[in-house]
Design an enzyme around this catalytic site. Structure first.
Site, mmCIF file in Angstrom:
data_model
loop_
_atom_site.group_PDB
_atom_site.id
_atom_site.type_symbol
_atom_site.label_atom_id
_atom_site.label_comp_id
_atom_site.label_asym_id
_atom_site.label_seq_id
_atom_site.Cartn_x
_atom_site.Cartn_y
_atom_site.Cartn_z
ATOM 1 N N HIS A 251 0.816 -1.216 0.000
ATOM 2 C CA HIS A 251 0.000 0.000 0.000
ATOM 3 C C HIS A 251 0.852 1.269 0.000
ATOM 4 C CE1 HIS A 251 0.408 0.056 4.512
ATOM 5 N NE2 HIS A 251 0.355 1.355 4.302
ATOM 6 N N ASP A 309 -0.371 -7.521 1.670
ATOM 7 C CA ASP A 309 0.238 -6.187 1.687
ATOM 8 C C ASP A 309 1.762 -6.308 1.691
ATOM 9 O OD1 ASP A 309 0.480 -3.465 1.795
ATOM 10 O OD2 ASP A 309 -0.084 -3.266 3.904
ATOM 11 N N SER A 406 4.521 2.540 8.128
ATOM 12 C CA SER A 406 4.089 1.459 7.250
ATOM 13 C C SER A 406 5.225 0.977 6.360
ATOM 14 C CB SER A 406 2.937 1.932 6.357
ATOM 15 O OG SER A 406 1.721 1.846 7.039
#
EC number: 3.4.21.6
Length: 467
Positions: A251, A309, A406
């Protein structure tokens, strides 16, 4: 002398009786009126109460017979006596592989579990990778009634068949500069100022974070990579896997058109610590579904966008390894599932926000986070936890990852070697009570990662500093 005199008088009296010739001895009831056993002088009622170990053996030196009178049990007496004479020989836990120690005088005896033998249960009869990883430092493989140890790339198997020896100064997973007793966490109590700034959020935020971590010193998190763009600087993290490959979250790839990678950076205000690298290719897992155009992370959470992911970034030029730039080791799937993810803690790091919706950190933060069992993980989340995800973090303590972290590493150490076990993916708020950080489970993607990395092997130049 008095008892003897009394006895003589009694016998003389009996001899004088008419029937004395035929009745020299009296019946027991009659005799007991005159003859009684004398009690011990030290206590009138001692025969009618149990012994006192403190009086018998602590205040005064006692014999084994006296100790036996106290315990009135051979086994309890033997256990006490062995320690009483020369101390507890089992205090150092000499029995290996969870053997049971029994103290003796000047020695001890180990009772071994099935499959072990030896004075200290040190010899393994039937070896199993399920028991202490077969005593292998890295990877363990069952072979009939035996096991076979092997090592991560860049390591050589030791002569003992169990240990792994680094083949170079910059072999993967080596934290060359140790923390020197520093813990990757803060005290349990967070400053009140920060506590008031921790705002609640009802929407999960996939762009995760490091809240209440400590500064990662130079060389302590050498596998950390950061993704930067020309406008906002650092927007995601990554993990160095090799001289040309960096692992990150899928992402993160959708957040900007142009991505560059920086390695070796621990302080954004000191540009000399980092090295900027250009990106050649990006591999996103084919099952990852990118967010819809115009999608905002903080407005709505779309779970399908964060399953699978995972992405790999390929560099145009190789990363030059040093004491401050070292790749994390890639585990086997079995080793990750059966050994690494059964450890107590993993380690996360990043430049993310220091609290929810707060400013991003100028320094690289690091934090130990405990693994959370799958049931607790699933119950805590309003969104499904898929097989490609796992939970880590604290239930009540305000320590977590946060926006900007992230794609960063979740590392697990085993026998001083650091392996990549997860990718910072998403979470419901930052350090929210009863909520945990959600990570991509790297063990599910080992074959996919290896297939990508085989497409372009490092050249001799790219392997500089690594054997």
């Amino acid at each position: 002398m008095a008892p003897q005199l009394l006895l003589c008088l009694i016998l003389t009296f009996l001899w004088s009786l008419p029937e004395a010739e035929s009745n020299v001895f009296l019946k027991s009831k009659v005799a007991n009126r005159f003859l009684q056993r004398t009690k011990r002088a030290n206590s009138l009622f001692e025969e009618f109460r149990s012994g006192n170990i403190e009086r018998e053996c602590i205040e005064e030196r006692c014999s084994k017979e006296e100790a036996r009178e106290v315990f009135e049990d051979d086994e309890k007496t033997e256990t006490f006596w062995n320690v009483y004479v020369d101390g507890d020989q089992c205090s150092s836990n000499p029995c290996h592989y969870r053997g049971t120690c029994k103290d003796g005088i000047g020695s001890y005896t180990c009772t071994c579990l099935f499959g072990y033998e030896g004075k200290n249960c040190e010899r393994v009869l039937y070896k199993s990778c399920r028991v202490d990883n077969g005593n292998c430092w890295h990877f363990c493989k069952p072979v009939q009634n035996d096991i076979q140890c092997s090592c991560a790339e860049g390591y050589l198997l030791g002569e003992d068949g169990h240990s792994c020896v680094a083949g170079g100064n910059f072999s993967c997973g080596r934290n060359i500069k140790t923390r020197n007793k520093r813990e990757a966490s803060l005290p349990d109590f967070v400053q009140s100022q920060n506590a008031t700034l921790l705002k609640k959020s009802d929407n999960p935020s996939p762009d995760i974070r490091i809240v209440n971590g400590m500064d990662c010193k130079l060389g302590e998190c050498p596998w950390q990579a950061v993704l930067v763009d020309e406008k906002e600087g650092v927007f995601c993290g990554g993990t160095i896997l090799s001289p040309i490959y960096v692992l990150t979250a899928a992402h993160c790839i959708n957040q900007t058109e142009k991505i560059s990678v920086v390695v070796g950076e621990i302080d954004k205000s000191r540009v000399e610590t980092g090295h900027l690298l250009s990106v050649d290719k990006i591999y996103v897992h084919k099952k990852f579904v990118p967010p819809k155009k115009g999608y905002k992370f903080y407005e709505k959470f779309d779970l399908v966008s964060y399953d699978y992911d995972i992405a790999i970034i390929q560099m145009k030029t190789p990363i030059q390894f040093s004491e401050n730039v070292v790749p994390a080791c890639l585990p086997t799937a079995d080793f990750a599932n059966q050994v690494l993810m059964k450890q107590d803690f993993g380690i996360i790091s990043g430049f993310g926000r220091i609290f929810e919706k707060g400013p991003k950190s100028n320094t690289l933060k690091v934090l130990k986070v405990p693994y959370v069992d799958r049931h607790t993980c699933m119950v805590s989340s309003e969104s499904p936890i898929t097989p490609t995800m796992f939970c880590a973090g604290y239930d009540t303590l305000p320590r977590d990852a946060c926006q900007g972290d992230s794609g960063g590493p979740h590392i697990t150490a085993y026998r001083d070697t650091h392996f990549i076990t997860g990718i910072v993916s998403w979470g419901e708020g930052c350090a929210k009570k009863g909520k945990y950080g959600i990570y991509t489970k790297v063990s599910k993607f080992i074959l996919w990662i290896k297939r990508i990395m085989r497409q372009k092997l490092p050249s001799t130049e790219s392997s500089t500093g690594r054997l």
